[in-house]
Design a protein around this motif. Sequence first.
Motif, PDB file in Angstrom:
ATOM      1  N   GLN A  49       0.842  -1.205   0.000  1.00  0.00           N
ATOM      2  CA  GLN A  49       0.000   0.000   0.000  1.00  0.00           C
ATOM      3  C   GLN A  49       0.868   1.243   0.000  1.00  0.00           C
ATOM      4  N   GLU A  50       1.923   1.215   0.780  1.00  0.00           N
ATOM      5  CA  GLU A  50       2.815   2.371   0.892  1.00  0.00           C
ATOM      6  C   GLU A  50       3.469   2.695  -0.454  1.00  0.00           C
ATOM      7  N   ALA A  51       4.015   1.672  -1.114  1.00  0.00           N
ATOM      8  CA  ALA A  51       4.677   1.883  -2.403  1.00  0.00           C
ATOM      9  C   ALA A  51       3.678   2.330  -3.461  1.00  0.00           C
ATOM     10  N   PHE A  52       2.501   1.734  -3.442  1.00  0.00           N
ATOM     11  CA  PHE A  52       1.471   2.095  -4.422  1.00  0.00           C
ATOM     12  C   PHE A  52       0.994   3.524  -4.203  1.00  0.00           C
ATOM     13  N   ALA A  53       0.758   3.886  -2.961  1.00  0.00           N
ATOM     14  CA  ALA A  53       0.319   5.248  -2.640  1.00  0.00           C
ATOM     15  C   ALA A  53       1.363   6.257  -3.101  1.00  0.00           C
TER      16      ALA A  53
END
Length: 72
Positions: free
Chosen positions: A26-30
């Motif tokens: 989620q962090e990388a995608f965000a």
Amino acid sequence: MEKSKALHAIFGLRVKSLRLQAGLSQEAFAHKCGLDRTYISGIERGVRNPTLEVISVIAKGLSVEMKVLFEF
């Protein structure tokens, strides 16, 4: 209104599935989308109602056409 909540949940699961297939946290995608991780989390949990503009950003972040997000 219940149908709307169900649609948000189904859409969120689709985003999560595609994100995981892409191998992104989620962090990388965000970060890739320029969005906050908590906002992505809310979309995936079906508690957020993203605008068309945000849906477009998500599609670009996943390298898919917008219509792929609605193939459920």
